[in-house]
Design a protein around this motif. Structure first.
Motif, PDB file in Angstrom:
ATOM      1  N   ASN A   1      29.317  72.169 -49.139  1.00  0.00           N
ATOM      2  CA  ASN A   1      29.090  73.345 -48.295  1.00  0.00           C
ATOM      3  C   ASN A   1      28.122  73.051 -47.150  1.00  0.00           C
ATOM      4  N   LEU A   2      27.139  72.183 -47.410  1.00  0.00           N
ATOM      5  CA  LEU A   2      26.187  71.823 -46.351  1.00  0.00           C
ATOM      6  C   LEU A   2      26.908  71.100 -45.214  1.00  0.00           C
ATOM      7  N   SER A   3      27.868  70.253 -45.553  1.00  0.00           N
ATOM      8  CA  SER A   3      28.659  69.559 -44.531  1.00  0.00           C
ATOM      9  C   SER A   3      29.473  70.559 -43.715  1.00  0.00           C
ATOM     10  N   LYS A   4      30.004  71.557 -44.390  1.00  0.00           N
ATOM     11  CA  LYS A   4      30.753  72.605 -43.671  1.00  0.00           C
ATOM     12  C   LYS A   4      29.844  73.318 -42.665  1.00  0.00           C
ATOM     13  N   LEU A   5      28.622  73.631 -43.070  1.00  0.00           N
ATOM     14  CA  LEU A   5      27.680  74.307 -42.173  1.00  0.00           C
ATOM     15  C   LEU A   5      27.334  73.423 -40.970  1.00  0.00           C
ATOM     16  N   LYS A   6      27.135  72.131 -41.209  1.00  0.00           N
ATOM     17  CA  LYS A   6      26.843  71.211 -40.104  1.00  0.00           C
ATOM     18  C   LYS A   6      28.007  71.157 -39.121  1.00  0.00           C
ATOM     19  N   PHE A   7      29.209  71.092 -39.666  1.00  0.00           N
ATOM     20  CA  PHE A   7      30.402  70.994 -38.824  1.00  0.00           C
ATOM     21  C   PHE A   7      30.588  72.277 -38.010  1.00  0.00           C
ATOM     22  N   ILE A   8      30.365  73.419 -38.646  1.00  0.00           N
ATOM     23  CA  ILE A   8      30.451  74.708 -37.939  1.00  0.00           C
ATOM     24  C   ILE A   8      29.431  74.748 -36.812  1.00  0.00           C
ATOM     25  N   ALA A   9      28.213  74.284 -37.084  1.00  0.00           N
ATOM     26  CA  ALA A   9      27.152  74.301 -36.075  1.00  0.00           C
ATOM     27  C   ALA A   9      27.527  73.452 -34.862  1.00  0.00           C
ATOM     28  N   ILE A  10      28.162  72.291 -35.108  1.00  0.00           N
ATOM     29  CA  ILE A  10      28.552  71.409 -34.004  1.00  0.00           C
ATOM     30  C   ILE A  10      29.549  72.097 -33.081  1.00  0.00           C
ATOM     31  N   PHE A  11      30.570  72.710 -33.642  1.00  0.00           N
ATOM     32  CA  PHE A  11      31.613  73.302 -32.806  1.00  0.00           C
ATOM     33  C   PHE A  11      31.202  74.653 -32.235  1.00  0.00           C
ATOM     34  N   VAL A  12      30.295  75.337 -32.902  1.00  0.00           N
ATOM     35  CA  VAL A  12      29.721  76.540 -32.295  1.00  0.00           C
ATOM     36  C   VAL A  12      28.915  76.142 -31.058  1.00  0.00           C
TER      37      VAL A  12
ATOM     38  N   ALA B   1      33.163  67.006 -23.790  1.00  0.00           N
ATOM     39  CA  ALA B   1      33.020  67.383 -25.200  1.00  0.00           C
ATOM     40  C   ALA B   1      33.628  66.323 -26.115  1.00  0.00           C
ATOM     41  N   THR B   2      34.809  65.805 -25.756  1.00  0.00           N
ATOM     42  CA  THR B   2      35.453  64.777 -26.589  1.00  0.00           C
ATOM     43  C   THR B   2      34.649  63.480 -26.583  1.00  0.00           C
ATOM     44  N   ILE B   3      34.086  63.131 -25.425  1.00  0.00           N
ATOM     45  CA  ILE B   3      33.237  61.936 -25.360  1.00  0.00           C
ATOM     46  C   ILE B   3      32.037  62.100 -26.281  1.00  0.00           C
ATOM     47  N   LEU B   4      31.410  63.263 -26.231  1.00  0.00           N
ATOM     48  CA  LEU B   4      30.252  63.517 -27.086  1.00  0.00           C
ATOM     49  C   LEU B   4      30.639  63.482 -28.564  1.00  0.00           C
ATOM     50  N   PHE B   5      31.789  64.069 -28.915  1.00  0.00           N
ATOM     51  CA  PHE B   5      32.250  64.062 -30.304  1.00  0.00           C
ATOM     52  C   PHE B   5      32.536  62.640 -30.775  1.00  0.00           C
ATOM     53  N   SER B   6      33.111  61.818 -29.887  1.00  0.00           N
ATOM     54  CA  SER B   6      33.389  60.421 -30.234  1.00  0.00           C
ATOM     55  C   SER B   6      32.094  59.665 -30.521  1.00  0.00           C
ATOM     56  N   LEU B   7      31.054  59.925 -29.717  1.00  0.00           N
ATOM     57  CA  LEU B   7      29.759  59.261 -29.953  1.00  0.00           C
ATOM     58  C   LEU B   7      29.127  59.749 -31.251  1.00  0.00           C
TER      59      LEU B   7
ATOM     60  N   SER C   1      25.750  57.945 -38.655  1.00  0.00           N
ATOM     61  CA  SER C   1      25.913  58.063 -40.103  1.00  0.00           C
ATOM     62  C   SER C   1      25.911  59.515 -40.556  1.00  0.00           C
ATOM     63  N   VAL C   2      25.145  60.365 -39.856  1.00  0.00           N
ATOM     64  CA  VAL C   2      25.066  61.775 -40.249  1.00  0.00           C
ATOM     65  C   VAL C   2      26.426  62.449 -40.110  1.00  0.00           C
ATOM     66  N   ILE C   3      27.076  62.258 -38.973  1.00  0.00           N
ATOM     67  CA  ILE C   3      28.385  62.889 -38.751  1.00  0.00           C
ATOM     68  C   ILE C   3      29.458  62.229 -39.612  1.00  0.00           C
ATOM     69  N   ARG C   4      29.357  60.923 -39.823  1.00  0.00           N
ATOM     70  CA  ARG C   4      30.327  60.251 -40.701  1.00  0.00           C
ATOM     71  C   ARG C   4      30.260  60.843 -42.099  1.00  0.00           C
ATOM     72  N   ASN C   5      29.070  60.988 -42.623  1.00  0.00           N
ATOM     73  CA  ASN C   5      28.912  61.578 -43.959  1.00  0.00           C
ATOM     74  C   ASN C   5      29.378  63.030 -43.979  1.00  0.00           C
ATOM     75  N   THR C   6      29.116  63.744 -42.886  1.00  0.00           N
ATOM     76  CA  THR C   6      29.546  65.145 -42.800  1.00  0.00           C
ATOM     77  C   THR C   6      31.060  65.257 -42.881  1.00  0.00           C
ATOM     78  N   ILE C   7      31.770  64.421 -42.133  1.00  0.00           N
ATOM     79  CA  ILE C   7      33.237  64.462 -42.133  1.00  0.00           C
ATOM     80  C   ILE C   7      33.791  64.032 -43.481  1.00  0.00           C
ATOM     81  N   ASN C   8      33.209  62.999 -44.069  1.00  0.00           N
ATOM     82  CA  ASN C   8      33.715  62.482 -45.346  1.00  0.00           C
ATOM     83  C   ASN C   8      33.519  63.452 -46.499  1.00  0.00           C
ATOM     84  N   THR C   9      32.503  64.300 -46.414  1.00  0.00           N
ATOM     85  CA  THR C   9      32.212  65.231 -47.512  1.00  0.00           C
ATOM     86  C   THR C   9      32.552  66.669 -47.148  1.00  0.00           C
ATOM     87  N   LEU C  10      33.321  66.827 -46.082  1.00  0.00           N
ATOM     88  CA  LEU C  10      33.604  68.170 -45.572  1.00  0.00           C
ATOM     89  C   LEU C  10      34.344  69.033 -46.582  1.00  0.00           C
ATOM     90  N   ALA C  11      35.250  68.410 -47.357  1.00  0.00           N
ATOM     91  CA  ALA C  11      36.103  69.188 -48.259  1.00  0.00           C
ATOM     92  C   ALA C  11      35.354  69.697 -49.491  1.00  0.00           C
TER      93      ALA C  11
END
Length: 557
Positions: free
Chosen positions: A41-52, A17-23, A28-38
């Motif tokens: 709301n769309l970034s929050k949904l993407k992040f929730i979907a990843i960890f779910v 899981a950590t290897i996959l998260f590192s990749l 760019s999609v995940i970078r933008n998601t993390i940078n705009t997480l705060a």
């Protein structure tokens, strides 16, 4: 050695899981998601979907093993909360628990899901604190250990019949504490490395942008045109050493362009690409262009007005790097700043005759020196008077900062004049008398600072030179279609020749303020409402203006 099987099982799945998260963090999609997480709301949904997804996959494969009641769901929920905050942590725990309950065979008991959701919420409250720590992975591991211990204590105390055959609490306790805490630290370590890489990228891009700025500042100081845009584009292409092309454009045409390829067919295709970009306000997908494979577009502004685009990109690579994105936005901001500076200089050039400076009296060292000297005298003699004069001086200079194009109520303009008069009266005492003859019941709008130069001119040029001083009358009347404002003084007056040429810009004169007021009235209300002046030697001066009826809004009262 049953605990050994458990820890190997848990850590193996966390490792993948950590290897996959590192990749994923390299996309760019995940970078933008993390940078705009705060803030997105769309970034929050993407992040929730990843960890779910992480939780479900782990729970599914974990359920097929002899340790089926043990999985890494709690670790993933903790990490989502520690990164995304309480909303993300709670949502990840809730959604993953509901899906796991219905989809995963041999799902754990209900207490597990309740605790997972609760820990996701609690972990979320540590997100802001954790991001401020220097060793984010170490602090995350400690928090993970604490949350896991809390989970196990509550879990075991509420239910003691869920251990698989031949497994004891001890077989589960150490592997869970170890894997969950290490897993939380590993995920946060990846995130910390992500932030460090971004800081390095931003540092390198800032250094490059500064070098380009130093080389192009003299070019852009005369504004943005085809020459300056072309020269700036050449400098950026050479110094950045990362883009295949650089373009600076207006809203509908290329002003300056530089590329490593200059052959005619390529340039022709590239011009066609830009025409398509212009039509879509640079929202066209690069896949639909002829030679441009990827690009970064930064809008260019001049005093908040959108005037063009700064566009860089590649003709071979289909993606741009984080470094290029950061650098492009920095350079776009630099171009905007240089255009704004030029605009300010250009506007300042329109005031070469110091009309606005004289109007606002913002730089009047003699008046300020005299006012401060007067206040200094009153500080020891009459402290309360000194305090009042300080307030008048502050009010006077604060109002002088008002934009000359702003419309304010006549009451505000009179307050400004009153502050100025108080300061002059404190200096000259009974030699200066001012009367207000206000014959209106309603307020009306006037251009800011329209009366102050007239009153100042009456005092400085009409009354100062009279030993006995004099009187000024400020009279306001309502007429048929306008308000009539008159400033009357019994000062020295003017000769007919001086009065005749008072608005002649070719003649040297001391009353620049009157010229400016006259020009503003003509610009705003037309030639019929120009300033009227009546004067004769030793008989004083009358200055009259007419302000057409205008409605006063509450903001101007």
């Amino acid at each position: 050695m049953l605990w050994y099987n458990v820890i190997i099982n848990l850590c193996a799945r966390l490792f993948f899981a950590t290897i996959l998260f590192s990749l994923l963090c390299r996309t760019s999609v995940i970078r933008n998601t993390i940078n705009t997480l705060a803030k997105n709301n769309l970034s929050k949904l993407k992040f929730i979907a990843i960890f779910v997804a992480f939780s479900l996959v782990d729970a599914f494969f974990g359920a097929q093993l002899v340790t089926r009641c043990i999985n890494n769901q709690l670790a993933f929920v903790m990490v989502s909360g520690l990164i995304g905050g309480p909303i993300v942590g709670t949502a990840t725990g809730l959604i993953s628990s509901i899906l796991a309950f219905f989809l995963v065979p041999y799902a754990p008991f209900s207490y597990h899901y309740i605790l997972v959701i609760l820990i996701g919420l609690i972990a979320g409250f540590f997100a802001t604190w954790l991001q401020k720590q220097h060793a984010i992975y170490a602090d995350a591991s400690i928090l993970g250990l604490m949350f896991t211990f809390f989970y196990l204590v509550i879990n075991i105390s509420l239910n003691t019949t869920t251990m698989p055959n031949s497994y004891t609490v001890e077989d589960i306790l150490f592997p869970t504490l170890f894997s969950y805490s290490i897993g939380a630290g590993a995920f946060m370590g990846i995130l910390e490395d992500f932030y460090n890489q971004q800081e390095k990228i931003e540092g390198i891009s800032a250094k490059t942008a500064l070098k380009i700025t130093n080389n192009s500042i003299s070019i852009l100081q005369d504004g943005l045109n085809t020459t300056s845009a072309s020269e700036t584009a050449d400098i950026i292409l050479q110094e950045a050493e990362t883009f295949d092309f650089v373009a600076i454009t207006s809203l509908d045409e290329i002003l300056g362009f530089s590329s490593y390829r200059t052959e005619a067919p390529f340039v022709s295709f590239l011009v066609d690409d830009f025409q398509n970009l212009f039509k879509t306000s640079f929202k066209q997908d690069a896949k639909n262009l002829d030679v441009i494979r990827s690009y970064i577009n930064v809008p260019i502004y001049n005093d908040k007005h959108h005037v063009g685009y700064f566009c860089v990109g590649h003709i071979l690579d289909s993606e741009t790097t984080p470094f290029e994105t950061t650098l492009a936005h920095g350079l776009g901001t630099m171009i905007t700043n240089q255009i704004t500076v030029h605009s300010i200089k250009e506007k300042a050039g329109l005031y070469d005759k110091a009309e606005i400076k004289a109007l606002q009296s913002q730089i009047n060292p003699h008046f300020l020196f005299n006012a401060l000297s007067t206040i200094s005298f009153y500080c020891s003699q009459q402290p309360q008077t000194a305090k009042s004069l300080i307030n008048d001086l502050a009010s006077y200079y604060r109002n002088n900062l008002t934009d000359g194009n702003t419309m304010i109520s006549i009451l505000n303009e009179l307050q400004h004049i009153n502050a100025y008069i108080h300061l002059e009266q404190a200096r000259f005492g009974d030699r200066l008398k001012v009367d207000y003859d206000i014959n209106i019941e309603e307020s009306f709008l006037v251009p800011a600072l329209i009366l102050q130069p007239i009153v100042e001119n009456a005092i400085r040029h009409g009354l100062y030179q009279k030993l006995e001083g004099g009187r000024i009358i400020i009279r306001i009347d309502k007429q048929k279609n306008s308000f009539r404002i008159a400033v009357i003084d019994d000062g020295l007056g003017m000769t007919s020749d001086r009065l005749k040429h008072i608005f002649d810009n070719t003649k040297p004169k001391n009353s620049i303020g009157l010229t400016n007021v006259n020009q503003r009235l003509i610009t705003l209300y037309g030639p019929k409402n120009k300033l009227k002046i009546y004067s004769s030697m030793n008989n004083g001066t009358i200055v009259i203006m007419k302000i057409p009826f205008q409605e006063v809004s509450e903001n101007n009262d």
